[in-house]
Scaffold this active site. Structure first.
Site, PDB file in Angstrom:
ATOM      1  CG  HIS A   1      35.641  -6.133 -25.145  1.00 45.27           C
ATOM      2  ND1 HIS A   1      35.348  -5.349 -26.240  1.00 45.27           N
ATOM      3  CD2 HIS A   1      34.440  -6.514 -24.632  1.00 45.27           C
ATOM      4  CE1 HIS A   1      34.039  -5.258 -26.371  1.00 45.27           C
ATOM      5  NE2 HIS A   1      33.454  -5.963 -25.407  1.00 45.27           N
ATOM      6  CD  GLU A   2      34.063  -9.883 -22.625  1.00 46.54           C
ATOM      7  OE1 GLU A   2      33.177  -9.342 -21.947  1.00 46.54           O
ATOM      8  OE2 GLU A   2      33.936 -10.077 -23.852  1.00 46.54           O
TER       9      GLU A   2
ATOM     10  CD  GLN B   1      28.985  -7.893 -22.141  1.00 49.57           C
ATOM     11  OE1 GLN B   1      29.798  -8.776 -21.896  1.00 49.57           O
ATOM     12  NE2 GLN B   1      28.675  -7.547 -23.370  1.00 49.57           N
TER      13      GLN B   1
ATOM     14  N   GLY C   1      32.790 -13.867 -25.778  1.00 48.55           N
ATOM     15  CA  GLY C   1      33.046 -13.484 -24.389  1.00 48.55           C
ATOM     16  C   GLY C   1      31.800 -12.857 -23.789  1.00 48.55           C
TER      17      GLY C   1
ATOM     18  CB  CYS D   1      30.419  -4.857 -27.573  1.00 48.32           C
ATOM     19  SG  CYS D   1      29.893  -4.920 -25.851  1.00 48.32           S
ATOM     20  CG  LEU D   2      27.770 -10.542 -27.291  1.00 49.13           C
ATOM     21  CD1 LEU D   2      27.706 -11.744 -26.357  1.00 49.13           C
ATOM     22  CD2 LEU D   2      27.278 -10.916 -28.682  1.00 49.13           C
TER      23      LEU D   2
ATOM     24  CG  HIS E   1      31.848  -5.342 -20.670  1.00 50.41           C
ATOM     25  ND1 HIS E   1      30.962  -4.374 -21.078  1.00 50.41           N
ATOM     26  CD2 HIS E   1      32.111  -6.091 -21.775  1.00 50.41           C
ATOM     27  CE1 HIS E   1      30.707  -4.520 -22.367  1.00 50.41           C
ATOM     28  NE2 HIS E   1      31.398  -5.556 -22.823  1.00 50.41           N
TER      29      HIS E   1
HETATM   30  O1  K1U Z   1      31.892  -8.467 -24.529  1.00 52.98           O
HETATM   31  C1  K1U Z   1      31.181  -8.852 -25.431  1.00 52.98           C
HETATM   32  O2  K1U Z   1      30.147  -8.279 -25.675  1.00 52.98           O
HETATM   33  C2  K1U Z   1      31.565 -10.065 -26.250  1.00 52.98           C
HETATM   34  C3  K1U Z   1      32.341  -9.717 -27.500  1.00 52.98           C
HETATM   35  C4  K1U Z   1      33.799 -10.045 -27.262  1.00 52.98           C
HETATM   36  C5  K1U Z   1      34.793  -9.402 -28.173  1.00 52.98           C
HETATM   37  C6  K1U Z   1      34.810  -9.690 -29.520  1.00 52.98           C
HETATM   38  C7  K1U Z   1      35.757  -9.103 -30.340  1.00 52.98           C
HETATM   39  C8  K1U Z   1      36.691  -8.269 -29.814  1.00 52.98           C
HETATM   40  C9  K1U Z   1      36.655  -7.970 -28.482  1.00 52.98           C
HETATM   41  C10 K1U Z   1      35.719  -8.542 -27.651  1.00 52.98           C
HETATM   42  C11 K1U Z   1      31.768 -10.539 -28.636  1.00 52.98           C
HETATM   43  O3  K1U Z   1      31.725 -11.723 -28.576  1.00 52.98           O
HETATM   44  S1  K1U Z   1      31.226  -9.693 -30.034  1.00 52.98           S
HETATM   45  C12 K1U Z   1      30.722 -10.997 -31.151  1.00 52.98           C
HETATM   46  C13 K1U Z   1      31.868 -11.686 -31.806  1.00 52.98           C
HETATM   47  O4  K1U Z   1      32.976 -11.216 -31.762  1.00 52.98           O
HETATM   48  C14 K1U Z   1      31.647 -12.960 -32.516  1.00 52.98           C
HETATM   49  C15 K1U Z   1      30.395 -13.492 -32.678  1.00 52.98           C
HETATM   50  C16 K1U Z   1      30.231 -14.695 -33.356  1.00 52.98           C
HETATM   51  C17 K1U Z   1      31.301 -15.380 -33.864  1.00 52.98           C
HETATM   52  C18 K1U Z   1      32.561 -14.849 -33.723  1.00 52.98           C
HETATM   53  C19 K1U Z   1      32.742 -13.638 -33.045  1.00 52.98           C
HETATM   54 ZN    ZN Z   2      31.461  -6.159 -24.761  1.00 50.56          ZN
END
Ligand code: K1U
Ligand code: ZN
Length: 167
Positions: free
Chosen positions: A133-134, A51, A46, A91-92, A137
């Protein structure tokens, strides 16, 4: 298409409240394509416009294994929420940090798609977690704010140290 720069916590720009999109036009669709490319490259499931330092209410998401099911939410609004679930979130904008957050288990969200058409979606499990979560943000909230003050300050120090080391 272009890869966008993802802002890292605790950058104060992450606390900006996003404004609704007034018109879903080609500029918004180009931004959506760039956000999707950035999310896939990260990699993540996501990404909220906040972000990438764009303060408009836009979210991209793809929970599929094959990464071929992009979901777009413009001006999202949660109209129903029930139950409770714990999920270990990432979270990225806070790379390398995974912490458990409690959120409503089932939600109904209304939003516009990339063509400006309104839709309604019932979500549960990871989809519900990710949408919430998004949407946080877009409200200027980062998931670590659900944690204790002690954990938040440890994460902040870790992120600042990492930033110094990479400069
Ligand atoms: O908002 C963000 O930064 C994105 C976030 C979304 C999220 C993941 C898990 C729970 C709540 C919200 C991410 O994508 S973190 C990375 C991640 O979950 C992932 C990365 C690679 C493969 C699978 C998952
Ligand atoms: Zn996030």
């Amino acid at each position: 298409m272009a890869l966008l720069n993802i802002i890292h916590y605790p950058d104060p720009r992450l606390y900006t409240v996003a404004k609704p999109v007034a018109e879903v036009n080609d500029n918004i669709r180009r931004l959506i394509r760039d956000m999707a490319e950035t999310m896939y490259a990260a990699p993540g499931i996501g990404l909220a416009a906040t972000q990438v330092d764009v303060h408009q209410q836009i979210i991209v998401m793809d929970l599929s294994e094959a990464k071929n099911a992009l979901q777009v939410f413009i001006n999202p609004l949660i109209t129903k929420a029930e139950g409770s679930q714990d999920y270990e979130e990432g979270c990225l904008s806070v790379p390398g940090i995974y912490e458990t957050v409690t959120r409503p288990e089932k939600i109904t969200v209304e939003a516009l798609d990339k063509d400006g058409n309104q839709f309604k979606l019932n979500a549960d499990g990871l989809l519900a977690v990710c949408i919430q979560h998004e949407m946080d943000h877009l409200k200027g909230k980062v998931f670590v704010e659900y944690l204790s003050k002690l954990k938040q300050s440890r994460i902040k120090s870790k992120m600042k140290k990492r930033m110094r080391e990479t400069m």
